[in-house]
Motif scaffolding. Structure first.
Motif, PDB file in Angstrom:
ATOM      1  N   CYS A 182       0.854  -1.187   0.000  1.00 40.06           N
ATOM      2  CA  CYS A 182       0.000   0.000   0.000  1.00 40.06           C
ATOM      3  C   CYS A 182       0.895   1.244   0.000  1.00 40.06           C
ATOM      4  O   CYS A 182       1.824   1.345   0.796  1.00 40.06           O
ATOM      5  N   CYS A 200       0.120   3.099   3.775  1.00 39.30           N
ATOM      6  CA  CYS A 200       0.545   2.528   5.055  1.00 39.30           C
ATOM      7  C   CYS A 200       1.658   1.498   4.879  1.00 39.30           C
ATOM      8  O   CYS A 200       2.164   0.967   5.853  1.00 39.30           O
ATOM      9  N   CYS A 255      -7.254  -0.212   0.228  1.00 39.35           N
ATOM     10  CA  CYS A 255      -6.349  -0.960   1.088  1.00 39.35           C
ATOM     11  C   CYS A 255      -7.145  -1.568   2.239  1.00 39.35           C
ATOM     12  O   CYS A 255      -7.886  -0.860   2.913  1.00 39.35           O
ATOM     13  N   CYS A 260      -5.614   0.230   5.759  1.00 42.15           N
ATOM     14  CA  CYS A 260      -5.838   1.621   6.159  1.00 42.15           C
ATOM     15  C   CYS A 260      -7.055   2.226   5.474  1.00 42.15           C
ATOM     16  O   CYS A 260      -7.488   3.320   5.846  1.00 42.15           O
TER      17      CYS A 260
HETATM   18 ZN   LIG Z   1      -2.883   1.001   3.366  1.00 36.84          ZN
END
Ligand SMILES: [Zn+2]
Length: 82
Positions: free
Chosen positions: A56, A59, A73, A76
C-alpha cells in the motif's frame, strides 16, 4: 497508482513463468534439471518481488502475492486503484 500495478504485473509474470518453466522441465524429464531449478528460482524471485514491492502506498502494508483484491487498502482504507 500505476507503479503498484506495474510491480503487480511484473511479479506475477515472473512467478508464473518460473512455475511454468519448472513444471514443463519436471514433466518432460521427470528429474530436476538446471532449467527446472532456474524456474523455481524465478518463481521464488517473483514472490519475493511481490512481497517487497506490492505494498500500500499509504501505510506500506503488504497487499498479497497477486495484488490487492479491491480498490481500497484492507489495512488503512485508502484508495489504491482508480
Ligand atoms: Zn494502506
Amino acid at each position: 497508482m500505476e507503479q503498484l500495478r506495474r510491480w503487480e504485473i511484473a511479479s506475477s509474470g515472473i512467478s508464473l513463468l518460473g512455475a511454468l518453466l519448472f513444471g514443463i522441465q519436471v514433466w518432460l524429464h521427470e528429474v530436476l534439471t538446471s532449467l527446472a531449478i532456474l524456474g523455481l528460482g524465478a518463481f521464488l524471485a517473483g514472490n519475493l518481488l511481490a512481497v517487497m514491492k506490492v505494498r500500500c502506498p499509504f501505510c506500506h502494508h503488504f497487499l498479497g502475492l497477486f495484488g490487492p483484491t479491491g480498490k481500497f487498502c484492507p489495512y488503512c482504507g485508502d484508495q489504491i486503484k482508480k
